[in-house]
Design a protein around this motif. Sequence first.
Motif, PDB file in Angstrom:
ATOM      1  N   GLY A 187      16.759 -27.243  11.361  1.00 13.56           N
ATOM      2  CA  GLY A 187      15.642 -28.179  11.340  1.00 13.56           C
ATOM      3  C   GLY A 187      14.540 -27.844  12.321  1.00 13.56           C
ATOM      4  O   GLY A 187      13.378 -28.218  12.106  1.00 13.56           O
ATOM      5  N   PHE A 188      14.873 -27.126  13.381  1.00 16.77           N
ATOM      6  CA  PHE A 188      13.837 -26.764  14.352  1.00 16.77           C
ATOM      7  C   PHE A 188      12.874 -25.736  13.734  1.00 16.77           C
ATOM      8  O   PHE A 188      11.674 -25.995  13.606  1.00 16.77           O
ATOM      9  N   SER A 189      13.419 -24.614  13.300  1.00 21.62           N
ATOM     10  CA  SER A 189      12.573 -23.562  12.722  1.00 21.62           C
ATOM     11  C   SER A 189      11.902 -24.036  11.445  1.00 21.62           C
ATOM     12  O   SER A 189      10.761 -23.664  11.160  1.00 21.62           O
ATOM     13  N   ALA A 221      17.867 -30.560  14.493  1.00 24.96           N
ATOM     14  CA  ALA A 221      17.282 -29.511  15.332  1.00 24.96           C
ATOM     15  C   ALA A 221      18.332 -28.461  15.674  1.00 24.96           C
ATOM     16  O   ALA A 221      18.052 -27.274  15.705  1.00 24.96           O
ATOM     17  N   GLY A 261      13.687 -30.615   9.782  1.00 26.97           N
ATOM     18  CA  GLY A 261      13.540 -31.423  10.980  1.00 26.97           C
ATOM     19  C   GLY A 261      14.622 -32.462  11.221  1.00 26.97           C
ATOM     20  O   GLY A 261      14.677 -33.062  12.288  1.00 26.97           O
ATOM     21  N   ASN A 297      10.937 -27.022  10.725  1.00 27.16           N
ATOM     22  CA  ASN A 297       9.807 -27.870  11.083  1.00 27.16           C
ATOM     23  C   ASN A 297       8.621 -27.028  11.555  1.00 27.16           C
ATOM     24  O   ASN A 297       7.471 -27.295  11.206  1.00 27.16           O
ATOM     25  N   ILE A 298       8.920 -25.986  12.343  1.00 31.32           N
ATOM     26  CA  ILE A 298       7.852 -25.093  12.818  1.00 31.32           C
ATOM     27  C   ILE A 298       7.162 -24.448  11.609  1.00 31.32           C
ATOM     28  O   ILE A 298       5.933 -24.369  11.536  1.00 31.32           O
TER      29      ILE A 298
END
Lengths: 340, 340
Positions: B231-233, B147, B144, B235-236
């Motif tokens: 960081g996006f994936s 991103a 995270g 975090n998901i």
Amino acid sequence: MRIIIDAMGGDNAPLEIVKGALAAQKRFGADITLTGDTVAVLRALESCGETTLPSGMEIVNTTEAVEMCDDPATVFRRKKDSSMGVALQLLRDGKGEAVVSAGSTGALLTGATLIVKRVRGIRRAAMAPVIPTTTGKAVLIDCGANAECTPEYLVQFAYLGSFYARRVLGIDNPRVGLLNIGAEDSKGTELQKETLAWLRRADGEGHLHFIGNIEAKEAIKGGCDVIVTDGFSGNIMLKSIEGTGSLAGSAIKSLFKKNLLTKLAAALVMPGLNSFKAMMDPNKVGGTAFIGISRPVIKAHGASNAEALENAVGQAIRFAESGLIADIEANMEHMKVEKE
Amino acid sequence: MRIIIDAMGGDNAPLEIVKGALAAQKRFGADITLTGDTVAVLRALESCGETTLPSGMEIVNTTEAVEMCDDPATVFRRKKDSSMGVALQLLRDGKGEAVVSAGSTGALLTGATLIVKRVRGIRRAAMAPVIPTTTGKAVLIDCGANAECTPEYLVQFAYLGSFYARRVLGIDNPRVGLLNIGAEDSKGTELQKETLAWLRRADGEGHLHFIGNIEAKEAIKGGCDVIVTDGFSGNIMLKSIEGTGSLAGSAIKSLFKKNLLTKLAAALVMPGLNSFKAMMDPNKVGGTAFIGISRPVIKAHGASNAEALENAVGQAIRFAESGLIADIEANMEHMKVEKE
């Protein structure tokens, strides 16, 4: 209602597919067309105790099958007579109301797009599985068809998912959330920020019930009914849920295997444990709808057994009866995003 | 060994933070510096039964605190005397070996980068929580902080995560996987494809043990020790695991509440149930390391209770003793990705 089933697709084809087709026919009263090797399909029917073709069931003979190793982009040109390709042609030609296949996801998506075609104006078809949440269920759109997305794709997915939630899952005024790494408007990449602005506008104009960004954890808690995201993140979310569900399942299982007392405990909660497992089991949930294609195409899990196939057929029937595609066509004008 | 703790950070500050600091001091024998409002900290110590400052424990008085609503980019300029900012300054000035804070993630990351600074040559610091897997645990890097990523960031994360897994988690020759939506080399977006090529090269040269693309489900099954992603994936994935763990937890709980028999069953498996809950509980796992910063900074969960804080301090000590940062510096030359 006639459902066309790719009898040769999936790890357990044709036996489990045929078994599931028979069960679906009995349960839902739909007619079935099976595409595949006639001899193999008849043999499978025989294994299920059917010595003649049941009334309402047809076989369309095909000589080839799409394999997992086939390149989705070229397989329908190379294999002109595949069970999957012929199923999609029959759908295109109006010889049935929906297709169900447990074969290669990539090939089915490519075939649906090339043969059945998208609804006019839809940029990309999306895969939209229904995931379990603490309070019920939610549509996750996209979950892998489109790894790279534009804001326009995501805006269209929001509409497609919303129509699906309403028409097929029966959710009134579905709450649409944009999957993100935080709830604040500033979160995420350019893709999320631009999409957020478009979806807020759609909400303001009354076309969608958009609730803003949503974190994966909140979505699983039941924070929205439609989770909109690109196919990359959506796939990560879907597979993380599957993986964690299976992790939890085996942790619970080993818990009960410890000693005689815990084995006794297992017996006491067995019915509940089974329903928990079912909730987390892709075989029970049925199939994943391809939304944005001009006719219903349902991807059943590759590992589908008869029960999963039967459930996928049920879903195909609900999809075909839902009026979802008419919904999309009627709202196409709202789904166009002009270049900024 | 002295650990600097932001006493005012997190939902339960300062009481649970101070309680956790006391417990950590007893358990690990480390000295502690608490930054925060001296009066509030002394009052919290008193609530824990400490009428005088324990030997080895210090308070550095600060007059401000970073709030969740503060803009991470400007808060350290606006609030010159915050407990978080002062903790990071003390770390920079060598007044302690590591910082632990349960305060705002964004502010802590920005502060660590601006005040403590990154290791020279590292493009971006990453957040690397340790997640449970079916066979043990794995480092998820990034989750995270960034991103949007370039292949170079991801290549560096692969090294950082690998050193962390070896040095802090004690995993020999850690298996590094690139999170993707399929195992085949052609999967994912341009980011994954380019990163894959660089990581294969690093593996070929013997710098990393890279096993290729990995799906989220396989990673949770224990398919690798280091999960590299943007960081996006990331975090998901992290939030999906948390959400599903909690979904499974409440499903299991309601299972046992059904009737007298199932309540009896609950009593029989209670110890095991608690250890399952602990595995899924961020409070028990401790903190998330910021890797790539020139000194150890650990983010404890915002909802940390005393036990979580204590565990985060333990993690900070292991990090500080590990030689991880020397590892990074010694391998900096391999982590440079020339523009193609």
